[in-house]
Design a protein around this motif. Structure first.
Motif, PDB file in Angstrom:
ATOM      1  N   UNK A  51       0.784  -1.235   0.000  1.00 30.91           N
ATOM      2  CA  UNK A  51       0.000   0.000   0.000  1.00 30.91           C
ATOM      3  C   UNK A  51       0.817   1.286   0.000  1.00 30.91           C
ATOM      4  N   UNK A  52       2.114   1.208   0.274  1.00 28.33           N
ATOM      5  CA  UNK A  52       2.910   2.430   0.369  1.00 28.33           C
ATOM      6  C   UNK A  52       3.013   3.132  -0.974  1.00 28.33           C
ATOM      7  N   UNK A  53       2.862   4.452  -0.935  1.00 32.03           N
ATOM      8  CA  UNK A  53       3.161   5.317  -2.067  1.00 32.03           C
ATOM      9  C   UNK A  53       4.121   6.391  -1.561  1.00 32.03           C
ATOM     10  N   UNK A  54       5.054   6.805  -2.388  1.00 32.86           N
ATOM     11  CA  UNK A  54       6.095   7.738  -1.951  1.00 32.86           C
ATOM     12  C   UNK A  54       6.195   8.910  -2.915  1.00 32.86           C
ATOM     13  N   UNK A  55       6.269  10.108  -2.340  1.00 38.76           N
ATOM     14  CA  UNK A  55       6.635  11.293  -3.109  1.00 38.76           C
ATOM     15  C   UNK A  55       8.034  11.694  -2.666  1.00 38.76           C
ATOM     16  N   UNK A  56       8.997  11.656  -3.575  1.00 40.94           N
ATOM     17  CA  UNK A  56      10.361  12.086  -3.280  1.00 40.94           C
ATOM     18  C   UNK A  56      10.491  13.555  -3.673  1.00 40.94           C
ATOM     19  N   UNK A  87       6.165   9.427   2.936  1.00 42.32           N
ATOM     20  CA  UNK A  87       5.727   8.033   2.949  1.00 42.32           C
ATOM     21  C   UNK A  87       4.222   8.035   3.211  1.00 42.32           C
ATOM     22  N   UNK A  88       3.470   7.533   2.260  1.00 41.44           N
ATOM     23  CA  UNK A  88       2.010   7.585   2.329  1.00 41.44           C
ATOM     24  C   UNK A  88       1.426   6.215   2.039  1.00 41.44           C
ATOM     25  N   UNK A  93      -5.529   0.376  -2.333  1.00 48.71           N
ATOM     26  CA  UNK A  93      -4.490  -0.614  -2.649  1.00 48.71           C
ATOM     27  C   UNK A  93      -5.080  -1.926  -3.153  1.00 48.71           C
ATOM     28  N   UNK A  94      -6.276  -2.261  -2.688  1.00 53.90           N
ATOM     29  CA  UNK A  94      -6.872  -3.556  -3.027  1.00 53.90           C
ATOM     30  C   UNK A  94      -7.194  -3.696  -4.509  1.00 53.90           C
ATOM     31  N   UNK A  95      -7.256  -2.558  -5.231  1.00 54.29           N
ATOM     32  CA  UNK A  95      -7.519  -2.639  -6.668  1.00 54.29           C
ATOM     33  C   UNK A  95      -6.372  -3.302  -7.419  1.00 54.29           C
ATOM     34  N   UNK A  96      -5.183  -3.332  -6.802  1.00 53.53           N
ATOM     35  CA  UNK A  96      -4.026  -3.968  -7.446  1.00 53.53           C
ATOM     36  C   UNK A  96      -3.816  -5.412  -6.989  1.00 53.53           C
ATOM     37  N   UNK A  97      -4.680  -5.905  -6.111  1.00 54.00           N
ATOM     38  CA  UNK A  97      -4.504  -7.271  -5.632  1.00 54.00           C
ATOM     39  C   UNK A  97      -4.664  -8.335  -6.717  1.00 54.00           C
ATOM     40  N   UNK A  98      -5.525  -8.144  -7.731  1.00 52.52           N
ATOM     41  CA  UNK A  98      -5.551  -9.155  -8.798  1.00 52.52           C
ATOM     42  C   UNK A  98      -4.190  -9.353  -9.464  1.00 52.52           C
ATOM     43  N   UNK A  99      -3.372  -8.285  -9.484  1.00 52.15           N
ATOM     44  CA  UNK A  99      -2.006  -8.391 -10.017  1.00 52.15           C
ATOM     45  C   UNK A  99      -1.050  -8.940  -8.970  1.00 52.15           C
ATOM     46  N   UNK A 100      -1.164  -8.445  -7.733  1.00 51.77           N
ATOM     47  CA  UNK A 100      -0.178  -8.754  -6.701  1.00 51.77           C
ATOM     48  C   UNK A 100      -0.476 -10.039  -5.934  1.00 51.77           C
ATOM     49  N   UNK A 101      -1.733 -10.462  -5.915  1.00 49.57           N
ATOM     50  CA  UNK A 101      -2.144 -11.637  -5.135  1.00 49.57           C
ATOM     51  C   UNK A 101      -3.085 -12.493  -5.974  1.00 49.57           C
ATOM     52  N   UNK A 102      -2.633 -12.913  -7.163  1.00 48.59           N
ATOM     53  CA  UNK A 102      -3.541 -13.527  -8.139  1.00 48.59           C
ATOM     54  C   UNK A 102      -4.084 -14.894  -7.737  1.00 48.59           C
ATOM     55  N   UNK A 179      -5.155   8.727  -1.090  1.00 48.11           N
ATOM     56  CA  UNK A 179      -3.806   8.648  -0.526  1.00 48.11           C
ATOM     57  C   UNK A 179      -3.752   9.447   0.773  1.00 48.11           C
ATOM     58  N   UNK A 180      -3.152   8.855   1.799  1.00 46.66           N
ATOM     59  CA  UNK A 180      -2.985   9.514   3.090  1.00 46.66           C
ATOM     60  C   UNK A 180      -1.515   9.462   3.497  1.00 46.66           C
ATOM     61  N   UNK A 181      -0.995  10.564   4.009  1.00 47.50           N
ATOM     62  CA  UNK A 181       0.400  10.588   4.454  1.00 47.50           C
ATOM     63  C   UNK A 181       0.550   9.832   5.766  1.00 47.50           C
TER      64      UNK A 181
END
Length: 211
Positions: A51-56, A87-88, A93-102, A179-181
């Motif tokens: 679930x982590x998303x990062x803005x550098x 770090x957010x 995140x669950x929308x990507x689970x079909x890819x990440x947890x097929x 997205x939440x920080x």
């Protein structure tokens, strides 16, 4: 058989590592940031949820958007650091689970219908990934300065809310409201003169029990 790190590696990651408040005028390349992420992304999360998303933040303009959210004591730390990572976590995140947890297609709907579970899972696992980020940075020879001391709501509005990018690119990558920080982490090459004396840590007997 896996070979444990030697004392030098353990010192680098843990025993000699410090949280820095000041920074040398030495840049951190975008390639190093990509290497950093490429290391940390292999570490575990619940159901491989990532679930982590990062803005550098690497520019004065980027950091200027962060300044109104900072506690006064953290302004100089951020402005002098070559990079500040927001770090957010992504509540979608669950929308990507079909890819990440097929192998378990039902997992996506399990989260989609449980908003409290989504929040708990996203915050816990983004915190884990933020810790992996710190270890990966240290492994690459960078120093870190993780921070609280900021207004999460202001950060979320500035970077993850409506109209946060003139070009709309951030909006596309970080959909509004999802997205939440979590925390901030300065990255760079630390100035040893900025360090406070090393604080104590609890001993095993004070923090752990064996059953």
């Amino acid at each position: 058989m896996k070979i444990p790190l030697n004392d030098g590696g353990l010192d680098l990651l843990f025993r000699d590592a410090r949280a820095y408040n000041g920074w040398l005028e030495r840049p951190v390349s975008d390639d190093t940031l990509r290497q950093l992420y490429d290391l940390l992304r292999w570490a575990p999360t619940s159901a491989n949820c990532n679930p982590m998303r990062v803005v550098f933040l690497r520019t004065k303009e980027g950091k200027a958007r962060l300044l109104p959210a900072l506690a006064p004591g953290n302004v100089d730390k951020v402005m002098s650091a070559p990079v500040t990572a927001i770090v957010a976590y992504d509540l979608n995140f669950y929308e990507k689970l079909p890819l990440l947890f097929p192998h378990n297609p039902a997992m996506r709907d399990h989260f989609a219908h449980s908003p409290e579970l989504v929040e708990t899972t996203a915050k816990r696992n983004s915190s884990l990934q933020g810790a992996y980020l710190i270890l990966a940075a240290r492994a690459l020879g960078l120093d870190c300065g993780p921070m609280s001391g900021f207004d999460n709501a202001k950060v979320d509005e500035a970077f993850f809310g409506a109209g946060k990018s003139d070009e709309g690119s951030d909006q596309e990558f970080f959909p509004e409201g999802h997205i939440k920080s979590n925390f901030l982490c300065n990255l760079g090459y630390g100035d040893d003169s900025s360090l406070f004396p090393r604080g104590l840590r609890l001993e095993f007997e004070q923090a752990c029990t064996l059953k």
